[in-house]
Design an enzyme around this catalytic site. Structure first.
Site, PDB file in Angstrom:
ATOM      1  CG  ASP A 153      -1.630  -1.476   1.144  1.00  0.00           C
ATOM      2  OD1 ASP A 153      -2.175  -1.620   0.234  1.00  0.00           O
ATOM      3  OD2 ASP A 153      -1.746  -1.816   2.446  1.00  0.00           O
ATOM      4  CD  GLU A 154       4.775  -0.360  -0.131  1.00  0.00           C
ATOM      5  OE1 GLU A 154       4.030  -0.644  -1.068  1.00  0.00           O
ATOM      6  OE2 GLU A 154       5.515  -1.330   0.542  1.00  0.00           O
ATOM      7  CE  LYS A 166       3.450  -2.437  -4.460  1.00  0.00           C
ATOM      8  NZ  LYS A 166       3.022  -2.087  -3.093  1.00  0.00           N
ATOM      9  N   GLY A 167       0.884   1.957  -7.644  1.00  0.00           N
ATOM     10  CA  GLY A 167       0.229   1.853  -8.729  1.00  0.00           C
ATOM     11  C   GLY A 167       0.328   3.447  -9.335  1.00  0.00           C
ATOM     12  N   GLY A 194      -3.988  -4.168  -4.417  1.00  0.00           N
ATOM     13  CA  GLY A 194      -5.035  -3.258  -4.968  1.00  0.00           C
ATOM     14  C   GLY A 194      -4.192  -1.989  -5.436  1.00  0.00           C
ATOM     15  CG  HIS A 195      -0.915  -1.930  -7.553  1.00  0.00           C
ATOM     16  ND1 HIS A 195      -0.212  -2.617  -8.214  1.00  0.00           N
ATOM     17  CD2 HIS A 195      -0.933  -2.261  -6.142  1.00  0.00           C
ATOM     18  CE1 HIS A 195       0.505  -3.416  -7.480  1.00  0.00           C
ATOM     19  NE2 HIS A 195       0.096  -3.260  -6.302  1.00  0.00           N
ATOM     20  CD  GLN A 254       0.849  -8.768  -2.408  1.00  0.00           C
ATOM     21  OE1 GLN A 254       1.651  -9.221  -2.928  1.00  0.00           O
ATOM     22  NE2 GLN A 254      -0.304  -8.519  -2.916  1.00  0.00           N
ATOM     23  CB  THR A 270       1.775 -12.034   1.005  1.00  0.00           C
ATOM     24  OG1 THR A 270       0.742 -12.620  -0.080  1.00  0.00           O
ATOM     25  CG2 THR A 270       3.088 -11.563   0.194  1.00  0.00           C
ATOM     26  N   GLY A 300     -11.011  -3.416   2.320  1.00  0.00           N
ATOM     27  CA  GLY A 300     -11.673  -2.230   2.779  1.00  0.00           C
ATOM     28  C   GLY A 300     -11.471  -2.040   4.572  1.00  0.00           C
ATOM     29  NE  ARG A 301      -7.973  -6.732   5.935  1.00  0.00           N
ATOM     30  CZ  ARG A 301      -6.886  -7.577   6.255  1.00  0.00           C
ATOM     31  NH1 ARG A 301      -6.855  -8.408   7.262  1.00  0.00           N
ATOM     32  NH2 ARG A 301      -6.316  -7.806   4.978  1.00  0.00           N
ATOM     33  CG  LEU A 357       5.751  15.439   1.746  1.00  0.00           C
ATOM     34  CD1 LEU A 357       6.814  14.601   2.739  1.00  0.00           C
ATOM     35  CD2 LEU A 357       6.504  16.378   0.987  1.00  0.00           C
TER      36      LEU A 357
HETATM   37  P1  IMP Z   1      -2.681 -12.733   1.883  1.00  0.00           P
HETATM   38  O1  IMP Z   1      -1.606 -12.162   0.900  1.00  0.00           O
HETATM   39  O2  IMP Z   1      -3.896 -12.795   1.478  1.00  0.00           O
HETATM   40  O3  IMP Z   1      -2.253 -14.112   1.965  1.00  0.00           O
HETATM   41  O4  IMP Z   1      -2.539 -11.991   3.361  1.00  0.00           O
HETATM   42  C1  IMP Z   1      -1.178 -12.095   4.153  1.00  0.00           C
HETATM   43  C2  IMP Z   1      -0.799 -10.834   4.618  1.00  0.00           C
HETATM   44  O5  IMP Z   1      -0.354  -9.814   3.658  1.00  0.00           O
HETATM   45  C3  IMP Z   1      -2.054 -10.136   5.413  1.00  0.00           C
HETATM   46  O6  IMP Z   1      -1.305  -9.409   6.891  1.00  0.00           O
HETATM   47  C4  IMP Z   1      -2.569  -9.217   4.201  1.00  0.00           C
HETATM   48  O7  IMP Z   1      -3.111  -8.117   5.099  1.00  0.00           O
HETATM   49  C5  IMP Z   1      -1.252  -8.606   3.697  1.00  0.00           C
HETATM   50  N1  IMP Z   1      -1.241  -8.371   2.122  1.00  0.00           N
HETATM   51  C6  IMP Z   1      -1.763  -8.976   1.330  1.00  0.00           C
HETATM   52  N2  IMP Z   1      -1.887  -8.216   0.167  1.00  0.00           N
HETATM   53  C7  IMP Z   1      -1.421  -7.136   0.741  1.00  0.00           C
HETATM   54  C8  IMP Z   1      -1.501  -5.802  -0.163  1.00  0.00           C
HETATM   55  O8  IMP Z   1      -1.631  -5.701  -1.576  1.00  0.00           O
HETATM   56  N3  IMP Z   1      -1.336  -4.649   0.517  1.00  0.00           N
HETATM   57  C9  IMP Z   1      -1.177  -4.641   1.902  1.00  0.00           C
HETATM   58  N4  IMP Z   1      -1.204  -5.819   2.554  1.00  0.00           N
HETATM   59  C10 IMP Z   1      -1.406  -7.066   1.988  1.00  0.00           C
END
Ligand code: IMP
Length: 430
Positions: free
Chosen positions: A13-14, A16-17, A40-41, A223, A238, A307-308, A337
């Site tokens: 979630d930095e 990157k997209g 999610g980009h 990720q 992940t 959505g968390r 920033l």
């Molecule tokens: P999984 O990739 O669904 O198996 O989740 C493993 C961990 O990676 C969990 O803590 C997710 O919240 C985190 N995670 C997976 N994909 C993303 C992403 O694109 N952004 C941020 N966290 C992610």
């Protein structure tokens, strides 16, 4: 430079997209090398917001060929949704523009059911996965019973899907979760196979030829470094190689491609994480709300996929330094920033302390970093809204000091700074 690898330097979630989108304006290929629709980009172009989970963000630029590499796990459902969304926006997703590696693995409803059942079985110690079936699909890959996209072209594909569902049902039953009926899954995946056939290719060969011809390939990581299966905060990670070297194995490129690669680390101006796991610089209460936002804007800190609400904290220089080393990052793109504007002072974590001992490198081994207390350096904040700033010279002095201090900790220069979600809200610092 022909190969440009864009990698997250934190827990995903930095942003990157939007950085891929910036580079893609000059690119020829945009290729995702890991993960699946857990990512999610987001790219904002005028009033349009593109949320892409599988298809590389570069596809928005008309000259780009988009590749889903062999390191990925692909849920065809999500893929078709995204293809429809792009088509409706007037973006071509023809087989010439959207290429899928024959060696990427398929995600099925059985993988999703297993992901959810395994998380439920972990109870309080759950990993907080996205529930997209990522872990089970990679498990099948490494235990050598996975289904690859190439299998969709085989005459016995339906039977193999049926066997896969039956196998998953045995595990689901042991976990006390309901099984799946294989028949509709077979039927649906047979139909998917027909629609995807013309996109499936030897993308390693195509990328190799492109690089040989002097084309620019953007490798888009999903990720972030700290979620990498080997180098992340295991087990709260992940299941794929999220780091820059993963771009080579995840796209089928050799070390030749790496020689002149430009590795760009994307780092948010503060730290966030979704799901469970250690987070030494995490903050709570009012400050957390201030950094996270309320959720009313698309750029607030809520998961693009689930959505968390994201956990938030101060920028962690120890982890940043680690990400620079593991990836071979040579330059940074700092995002968001603008969110720090208005904070009176900022804290930058420069080390951890435990039992009076200082750690400037990530301590190896512990899954729990809570005994490590962050050591902060306090810096002045700035009041000015930076969202209209386009040059380094126009940034408030305190913002420049913050970025320079970050550069000092990372040991590599900041090349880009994003100051808002829009495409043009970027400060280029060549
Ligand atoms: P999984 O990739 O669904 O198996 O989740 C493993 C961990 O990676 C969990 O803590 C997710 O919240 C985190 N995670 C997976 N994909 C993303 C992403 O694109 N952004 C941020 N966290 C992610």
């Amino acid at each position: 430079m022909p190969l440009q690898i864009i990698v997250g330097a934190q827990w995903g979630d930095e942003g990157k997209g939007r950085i891929v989108d910036w580079f893609a304006a000059q690119g020829d290929f945009s290729a995702r090398y890991n993960g699946g629709d857990n990512a999610g980009h987001t790219v904002t172009v005028g009033s349009r917001i593109f949320k892409l989970h599988l298809i590389p963000s570069g596809i928005i630029h008309p000259q780009i060929v988009a590749i889903l590499g062999n390191g990925m796990v692909v849920n065809p459902h999500t893929l078709f949704d995204e293809m429809d969304m792009l088509r409706q926006a007037g973006i071509s997703v023809s087989p010439e523009r959207l290429r899928l590696s024959y060696a990427a693995h398929l995600i099925t409803p059985a993988h999703q059911a297993l992901d959810k059942a395994l998380e439920a079985a972990r109870g309080k110690g759950n990993l907080g996965t996205t529930g997209r079936g990522i872990g089970p699909a990679y498990t099948d890959k490494t235990t050598r019973r996975g289904l690859r996209l190439a299998d969709m072209l085989a005459p016995d594909f339906c039977e193999r899907i049926g066997d896969h569902v039956a196998e998953a049902n045995r595990t689901l039953s042991m976990l006390g979760a309901p099984g799946l009926d294989p028949a509709p899954v077979c039927e649906q995946y047979r139909e998917f196979a027909g629609r995807l056939k013309s996109h499936i290719a030897d993308t390693s060969l195509e990328l190799h030829a492109a690089l040989q011809a002097g084309k620019t390939v953007l490798a888009e990581g999903a990720q972030g470094t700290l979620l990498d299966i080997d180098f992340g905060t295991y087990p709260f990670v992940t299941s794929s190689s999220t780091t820059a070297p993963g771009a080579l194995t995840g796209l089928g490129l050799g070390l030749d491609a790496a020689r002149d690669a430009r590795v760009i680390g994307v780092v948010k101006a503060f730290q966030t994480r979704v799901g469970s796991g250690p987070f030494p610089t995490e903050v709570f209460d009012d400050l957390a709300l201030r950094l996270r936002g309320t959720g009313e804007h698309p750029w607030d800190e809520y998961g693009t996929t689930t959505g968390r609400p994201r956990r938030v904290g101060w920028l962690d220089g120890v982890l940043l330094k680690y990400a620079i080393r593991i990836n071979g990052i040579r330059e940074l793109a700092v995002t968001k920033l603008d969110i720090l504007s208005g904070l009176k002072s900022l804290q930058l974590c420069t080390a951890y302390r435990r039992d009076g001992k200082l750690f400037t490198d990530l301590p190896f081994g512990p899954a729990d970093l809570s005994p490590y207390e962050p050591v902060y350096e306090e810096l002045h904040g700035w009041r000015e809204d930076v969202s209209a700033v386009r040059t380094w010279a126009d940034l408030p002095p305190a913002a420049k000091t913050y970025l320079e201090r970050l550069t000092g900790l990372a040991g590599v220069p900041v090349r880009l700074v994003s100051v808002g979600p829009e495409r043009e809200q970027i400060v280029n610092h060549p």
